[in-house]
Design a protein around this motif. Structure first.
Motif, PDB file in Angstrom:
ATOM      1  N   ILE A  34      -3.921   2.379 -20.034  1.00  0.00           N
ATOM      2  CA  ILE A  34      -3.510   3.041 -18.801  1.00  0.00           C
ATOM      3  C   ILE A  34      -2.606   2.065 -18.058  1.00  0.00           C
ATOM      4  O   ILE A  34      -2.989   0.904 -17.850  1.00  0.00           O
ATOM      5  N   PRO A  35      -1.418   2.506 -17.641  1.00  0.00           N
ATOM      6  CA  PRO A  35      -0.534   1.595 -16.903  1.00  0.00           C
ATOM      7  C   PRO A  35      -1.212   1.081 -15.629  1.00  0.00           C
ATOM      8  O   PRO A  35      -1.965   1.809 -14.976  1.00  0.00           O
ATOM      9  N   ILE A  36      -0.976  -0.164 -15.314  1.00  0.00           N
ATOM     10  CA  ILE A  36      -1.542  -0.765 -14.104  1.00  0.00           C
ATOM     11  C   ILE A  36      -0.526  -0.625 -12.980  1.00  0.00           C
ATOM     12  O   ILE A  36       0.621  -1.040 -13.124  1.00  0.00           O
ATOM     13  N   ILE A  37      -0.963  -0.002 -11.886  1.00  0.00           N
ATOM     14  CA  ILE A  37      -0.096   0.120 -10.719  1.00  0.00           C
ATOM     15  C   ILE A  37      -0.816  -0.454  -9.507  1.00  0.00           C
ATOM     16  O   ILE A  37      -2.034  -0.374  -9.412  1.00  0.00           O
ATOM     17  N   ALA A  38      -0.055  -1.052  -8.611  1.00  0.00           N
ATOM     18  CA  ALA A  38      -0.639  -1.590  -7.386  1.00  0.00           C
ATOM     19  C   ALA A  38      -0.700  -0.478  -6.344  1.00  0.00           C
ATOM     20  O   ALA A  38       0.265   0.270  -6.168  1.00  0.00           O
ATOM     21  N   PHE A  39      -1.849  -0.340  -5.689  1.00  0.00           N
ATOM     22  CA  PHE A  39      -1.985   0.644  -4.623  1.00  0.00           C
ATOM     23  C   PHE A  39      -3.145   0.255  -3.723  1.00  0.00           C
ATOM     24  O   PHE A  39      -4.028  -0.509  -4.104  1.00  0.00           O
ATOM     25  N   THR A  40      -3.139   0.785  -2.531  1.00  0.00           N
ATOM     26  CA  THR A  40      -4.248   0.690  -1.597  1.00  0.00           C
ATOM     27  C   THR A  40      -4.361   2.034  -0.908  1.00  0.00           C
ATOM     28  O   THR A  40      -3.372   2.546  -0.391  1.00  0.00           O
ATOM     29  N   THR A  41      -5.557   2.608  -0.926  1.00  0.00           N
ATOM     30  CA  THR A  41      -5.827   3.889  -0.280  1.00  0.00           C
ATOM     31  C   THR A  41      -7.001   3.691   0.660  1.00  0.00           C
ATOM     32  O   THR A  41      -8.019   3.131   0.264  1.00  0.00           O
ATOM     33  N   THR A  42      -6.848   4.149   1.889  1.00  0.00           N
ATOM     34  CA  THR A  42      -7.942   4.071   2.858  1.00  0.00           C
ATOM     35  C   THR A  42      -8.273   5.479   3.323  1.00  0.00           C
ATOM     36  O   THR A  42      -7.375   6.246   3.668  1.00  0.00           O
ATOM     37  N   ILE A  43      -9.571   5.798   3.295  1.00  0.00           N
ATOM     38  CA  ILE A  43     -10.010   7.113   3.758  1.00  0.00           C
ATOM     39  C   ILE A  43     -11.090   6.937   4.822  1.00  0.00           C
ATOM     40  O   ILE A  43     -11.843   5.967   4.807  1.00  0.00           O
ATOM     41  N   SER A  44     -11.137   7.900   5.736  1.00  0.00           N
ATOM     42  CA  SER A  44     -12.174   7.907   6.756  1.00  0.00           C
ATOM     43  C   SER A  44     -13.343   8.746   6.254  1.00  0.00           C
ATOM     44  O   SER A  44     -13.163   9.902   5.866  1.00  0.00           O
TER      45      SER A  44
END
Length: 146
Positions: A34-44
Motif C-alpha cells: 500500500i503506498p505510504i502517504i503523509a496525512f493528519t486528520t482530526t475529528i471531534s
C-alpha cells in the motif's frame, strides 16, 4: 594460487545468490505494498457524525489515508485507526475494506478477506493485517496520522 581460490569463492557466492533469487517467492505470492502517504486528520468526538465512536467497540468511516479510514473505539480513551485499502492486492480498484453490517468484523468483498476490528486477518487470501495509523486523543479531538 590465491587468485584461483578467490575466483572459486566468488563463483560459489554468485551461484548461491542466483539460486536464492530463483527460489524466492514466486511472482504470484508477492503482494504489492500500500503506498505510504503523509496525512493528519482530526475529528471531534462531539460531532453528530461521530456518535459511533462514543461507545466501546464503536466503528465508523473517517476521511483520510489513501482510500479512507476505519476508526474503532476500543474503550474510553483508546482508539485504533486503519487504512481501508485492503493489503491483499491493494492496487486493485475494488480493494476496499468495509465494516460488516454485524459490526463485528471488517471485510473486503472483492477478495473476500476478513479482518477483526483490531485489524488482524481472520480469513480470506490476505496474509497481512490492515495498515494501522497512529491515534492521539486530546479532550474531545481525535487525531489520526501517518
Amino acid at each position: 594460487m590465491r587468485t584461483s581460490k578467490n575466483l572459486g569463492l566468488l563463483s560459489t557466492v554468485v551461484l548461491l545468490g542466483s539460486f536464492l533469487v530463483a527460489c524466492g517467492d514466486s511472482g504470484s505470492d508477492v503482494q504489492p505494498q500500500i503506498p505510504i502517504i503523509a496525512f493528519t486528520t482530526t475529528i471531534s468526538l462531539l460531532d453528530q457524525q461521530n456518535t459511533a465512536l462514543r461507545f466501546d467497540n464503536g466503528v465508523q468511516y473517517v476521511d483520510g489515508g489513501l482510500k479512507g479510514l476505519i476508526v474503532v473505539r476500543q474503550k474510553a480513551g483508546s482508539y485504533l485507526a486503519f487504512e481501508r485499502t485492503c493489503p491483499y492486492r491493494p492496487t486493485d480498484a475494488c480493494a476496499l475494506v468495509s465494516i460488516d453490517p454485524s459490526r463485528l468484523f471488517l471485510a473486503d468483498t472483492c477478495c473476500t478477506s476478513q479482518f477483526s476490528i483490531q485489524g488482524q486477518v481472520q480469513g480470506g487470501p490476505s496474509r497481512y493485517p490492515l495498515r494501522q495509523y497512529a491515534t492521539s486523543l486530546n479532550g474531545n479531538l481525535l487525531t489520526i496520522s501517518n
